[in-house]
Design an enzyme around this catalytic site. Structure first.
Site, PDB file in Angstrom:
ATOM      1  N   ARG A   1      -0.203  -6.198  10.368  1.00 47.17           N
ATOM      2  CA  ARG A   1      -0.472  -4.979  11.143  1.00 47.17           C
ATOM      3  C   ARG A   1      -1.960  -4.728  11.310  1.00 47.17           C
ATOM      4  O   ARG A   1      -2.443  -4.561  12.417  1.00 47.17           O
ATOM      5  CB  ARG A   1       0.046  -3.772  10.350  1.00 47.17           C
ATOM      6  CG  ARG A   1       1.470  -3.477  10.526  1.00 47.17           C
ATOM      7  CD  ARG A   1       1.712  -2.171   9.823  1.00 47.17           C
ATOM      8  NE  ARG A   1       3.130  -1.957   9.665  1.00 47.17           N
ATOM      9  CZ  ARG A   1       3.720  -1.662   8.525  1.00 47.17           C
ATOM     10  NH1 ARG A   1       3.005  -1.538   7.423  1.00 47.17           N
ATOM     11  NH2 ARG A   1       5.002  -1.464   8.480  1.00 47.17           N
TER      12      ARG A   1
ATOM     13  N   ARG B   1       2.685 -27.834  27.141  1.00 48.37           N
ATOM     14  CA  ARG B   1       2.663 -26.377  27.243  1.00 48.37           C
ATOM     15  C   ARG B   1       1.681 -25.746  26.266  1.00 48.37           C
ATOM     16  O   ARG B   1       1.280 -26.363  25.287  1.00 48.37           O
ATOM     17  CB  ARG B   1       4.049 -25.822  26.905  1.00 48.37           C
ATOM     18  CG  ARG B   1       5.036 -26.001  28.008  1.00 48.37           C
ATOM     19  CD  ARG B   1       6.414 -25.560  27.551  1.00 48.37           C
ATOM     20  NE  ARG B   1       7.325 -25.587  28.682  1.00 48.37           N
ATOM     21  CZ  ARG B   1       8.643 -25.735  28.582  1.00 48.37           C
ATOM     22  NH1 ARG B   1       9.204 -25.876  27.406  1.00 48.37           N
ATOM     23  NH2 ARG B   1       9.389 -25.726  29.663  1.00 48.37           N
TER      24      ARG B   1
ATOM     25  N   THR C   1       2.984  -8.093  -0.644  1.00 47.34           N
ATOM     26  CA  THR C   1       3.044  -7.889   0.795  1.00 47.34           C
ATOM     27  C   THR C   1       2.617  -9.177   1.456  1.00 47.34           C
ATOM     28  O   THR C   1       1.610  -9.785   1.056  1.00 47.34           O
ATOM     29  CB  THR C   1       2.144  -6.755   1.332  1.00 47.34           C
ATOM     30  OG1 THR C   1       1.958  -6.956   2.735  1.00 47.34           O
ATOM     31  CG2 THR C   1       0.768  -6.676   0.689  1.00 47.34           C
ATOM     32  N   ILE C   2       3.383  -9.605   2.436  1.00 51.23           N
ATOM     33  CA  ILE C   2       2.995 -10.847   3.120  1.00 51.23           C
ATOM     34  C   ILE C   2       1.690 -10.638   3.885  1.00 51.23           C
ATOM     35  O   ILE C   2       1.028 -11.583   4.246  1.00 51.23           O
ATOM     36  CB  ILE C   2       4.109 -11.402   4.044  1.00 51.23           C
ATOM     37  CG1 ILE C   2       4.394 -10.474   5.218  1.00 51.23           C
ATOM     38  CG2 ILE C   2       5.384 -11.699   3.274  1.00 51.23           C
ATOM     39  CD1 ILE C   2       5.208 -11.160   6.323  1.00 51.23           C
ATOM     40  N   ASP C   3       1.320  -9.379   4.126  1.00 48.10           N
ATOM     41  CA  ASP C   3       0.077  -9.118   4.875  1.00 48.10           C
ATOM     42  C   ASP C   3      -1.186  -9.363   4.023  1.00 48.10           C
ATOM     43  O   ASP C   3      -2.279  -9.460   4.566  1.00 48.10           O
ATOM     44  CB  ASP C   3       0.041  -7.669   5.374  1.00 48.10           C
ATOM     45  CG  ASP C   3       1.047  -7.406   6.483  1.00 48.10           C
ATOM     46  OD1 ASP C   3       1.858  -8.303   6.758  1.00 48.10           O
ATOM     47  OD2 ASP C   3       1.021  -6.313   7.060  1.00 48.10           O
TER      48      ASP C   3
ATOM     49  N   GLU D   1       0.813  -1.224   0.000  1.00 47.99           N
ATOM     50  CA  GLU D   1       0.000   0.000   0.000  1.00 47.99           C
ATOM     51  C   GLU D   1       0.852   1.283   0.000  1.00 47.99           C
ATOM     52  O   GLU D   1       0.470   2.273  -0.640  1.00 47.99           O
ATOM     53  CB  GLU D   1      -0.981   0.039   1.182  1.00 47.99           C
ATOM     54  CG  GLU D   1      -0.348  -0.154   2.506  1.00 47.99           C
ATOM     55  CD  GLU D   1      -1.060   0.469   3.707  1.00 47.99           C
ATOM     56  OE1 GLU D   1      -0.782  -0.025   4.802  1.00 47.99           O
ATOM     57  OE2 GLU D   1      -1.833   1.422   3.598  1.00 47.99           O
TER      58      GLU D   1
ATOM     59  N   ARG E   1       9.334 -13.398   6.121  1.00 45.98           N
ATOM     60  CA  ARG E   1       9.624 -12.705   4.860  1.00 45.98           C
ATOM     61  C   ARG E   1      10.839 -13.300   4.158  1.00 45.98           C
ATOM     62  O   ARG E   1      11.154 -12.928   3.033  1.00 45.98           O
ATOM     63  CB  ARG E   1       9.859 -11.212   5.138  1.00 45.98           C
ATOM     64  CG  ARG E   1       8.661 -10.508   5.737  1.00 45.98           C
ATOM     65  CD  ARG E   1       8.465  -9.122   5.170  1.00 45.98           C
ATOM     66  NE  ARG E   1       9.635  -8.306   5.260  1.00 45.98           N
ATOM     67  CZ  ARG E   1       9.733  -7.189   6.017  1.00 45.98           C
ATOM     68  NH1 ARG E   1       8.707  -6.790   6.730  1.00 45.98           N
ATOM     69  NH2 ARG E   1      10.832  -6.494   6.010  1.00 45.98           N
TER      70      ARG E   1
ATOM     71  N   MET F   1       3.265 -11.738  11.648  1.00 47.57           N
ATOM     72  CA  MET F   1       3.112 -10.351  11.201  1.00 47.57           C
ATOM     73  C   MET F   1       1.656 -10.125  10.814  1.00 47.57           C
ATOM     74  O   MET F   1       0.844 -11.054  10.855  1.00 47.57           O
ATOM     75  CB  MET F   1       4.064 -10.056  10.058  1.00 47.57           C
ATOM     76  CG  MET F   1       5.488  -9.813  10.533  1.00 47.57           C
ATOM     77  SD  MET F   1       6.542  -9.266   9.191  1.00 47.57           S
ATOM     78  CE  MET F   1       8.041  -8.862  10.085  1.00 47.57           C
TER      79      MET F   1
ATOM     80  N   GLU G   1       0.356  -9.655  14.912  1.00 47.09           N
ATOM     81  CA  GLU G   1       1.007  -8.589  15.694  1.00 47.09           C
ATOM     82  C   GLU G   1       0.066  -7.415  15.984  1.00 47.09           C
ATOM     83  O   GLU G   1       0.215  -6.714  16.980  1.00 47.09           O
ATOM     84  CB  GLU G   1       2.261  -8.078  14.974  1.00 47.09           C
ATOM     85  CG  GLU G   1       1.971  -7.451  13.621  1.00 47.09           C
ATOM     86  CD  GLU G   1       3.200  -6.948  12.868  1.00 47.09           C
ATOM     87  OE1 GLU G   1       4.299  -6.909  13.440  1.00 47.09           O
ATOM     88  OE2 GLU G   1       3.033  -6.584  11.692  1.00 47.09           O
TER      89      GLU G   1
END
Ligand code: F6P
Length: 369
Positions: A191, A182, A145-147, A123, A295, A189, A242
């Site tokens: 955002r 556990r 973009t990996i997003d 973007e 990435r 990632m 994240e």
């Protein structure tokens, strides 16, 4: 024959698939047979370090020597196999309101006789491309973009390779999580968009997935974990983006400040959550942040192929003189959308149809419940 020069650059966060796209921009532009058919002879120059290459083309302290180099077919022959970007990248914003250098970009386009530009980015990079287009630059874009948060396309380069990293790492975590009974919190990632966490969590069969699009309740997580243990689960994997946050909180920041595109620097939600979970459940809980591993590395087959298709299509747009567009994948077809549409709003997870707000997990059903 007419001669024209194409500049190509990669901007923003790197990812897998960029080198494949560059390779196919070069190969398609320089293809002898196609040149004869088009009656235009193209030359391709690589612009190093994203928009910084057009702001400081002669280099700077961080990169001595020219940032403009001619690319040949021989140079790029093997590039599609490699991760990262062989042209380098930066988060330089020529339209930074505190230091606007957009005029310098325009002057340098003239100085280096760049007739056309191919901008490969997300973007931010494509937002700059769109502004330059409005100033008369003949530019086209390739989505990466990996997003996967760009609009107007079903795919952005780098996403599938990043999902493979998430899946592989979680496979590794499962064995040690099971041995120690556990809970593991895995921070990915993402955002604003939860695609990496959601689809990474789905690919790896995570028990709980937390995304920025839906604020979570820590008590509900506790209930789900207790329910799992009652049913006999030995361990749990929680995937958190994240940018995800508990109800009533804002995002957890890795450090103060913003970058030149105004983004906060996120990170730390995984660790925060692990502590909260331990306090409530008293079950040993560990966190791991996958960070830039997502990435890195060689592109998966899909990113190599998509880099190829997007690279070819970007040159097709230049040949058609269809500027101000971004190549895109829509319903299995390679097509193009306006840069304005691509960067106008973010492509977010549709909580209504794709996320289970009760069980904090993926939701894909054709039955509607
Ligand atoms: O924009 C893609 C992205 O990978 C985000 O998911 C992440 O927040 C950011 O880049 C990290 O950027 P940097 O490389 O500057 O640490």
């Amino acid at each position: 024959m007419k001669k024209k020069r194409i500049g190509v650059l990669t901007g923003g966060g790197d990812c897998a698939g960029l080198n494949s796209a560059i390779k196919w921009v070069v190969k398609t532009s320089l293809d002898d047979r196609l040149q004869k058919m088009r009656k235009i002879q193209y030359e391709v120059v690589g612009i190093r370090d994203g928009w910084k290459g057009l702001v400081q083309p002669d280099g700077g302290e961080d990169s001595p020597g020219s940032r403009i180099l001619t690319l040949t077919e021989e140079m790029v022959r093997t590039w599609d196999r490699y991760g990262g970007t062989n042209l380098g990248t930066s988060r330089t914003n020529p339209f930074d309101p505190k230091n606007d250098r957009s005029k310098t970009v325009l002057e340098n386009m003239e100085r280096f006789h760049l007739d056309f530009l191919v901008a490969i980015g997300g973007e931010d990079t494509l937002g700059v491309a769109n502004k330059l287009y409005r100033e008369g630059v003949k530019v086209v874009g390739i989505p990466k973009t990996i997003d996967k948060d760009l609009s107007g396309t079903d795919y952005t380069l780098g996403f599938e390779t990043a999902l493979n990293v998430i899946t592989d790492e979680i496979d590794r975590l499962r064995t040690t999580a099971g041995s120690h009974k556990r809970i593991f919190v895995v921070e990915t990632m993402g955002r604003h968009a939860g695609w990496l966490a959601l689809e990474g969590g789905e690919s790896s069969g995570a028990y709980i997935i937390l995304i920025p699009e839906y604020d979570f309740n820590i008590e509900r997580i506790n209930e789900l974990l207790m329910e799992g243990r009652r049913k006999g689960a030995r361990y749990e994997i929680i995937v958190v983006a994240e940018g995800a946050k508990p109800v009533g909180y804002s995002e957890i920041l890795k450090e103060e400040g913003i970058d030149s595109f105004g983004h906060k620097i996120l990170g730390g939600i995984g660790e925060f959550l692990a502590k909260q979970i331990f306090q409530l459940t008293k079950i040993e809980t560990r966190s791991i942040t996958l960070s830039h591993l997502q990435r890195g590395g060689a592109p998966c087959a899909y990113d190599r192929r998509m880099g190829r298709y997007f690279g070819i299509a970007s040159v097709d747009l230049i040949v058609k003189e269809d500027f101000g567009k971004m190549v895109s994948l829509r319903n299995g077809q390679i097509t193009a959308v306006s840069l304005g549409e691509a960067v106008g709003r973010l492509n977010l997870v549709d909580v209504q149809t794709q996320y289970d707000t009760e069980r904090y997990n993926g939701r894909r059903t054709i039955l509607g419940y």
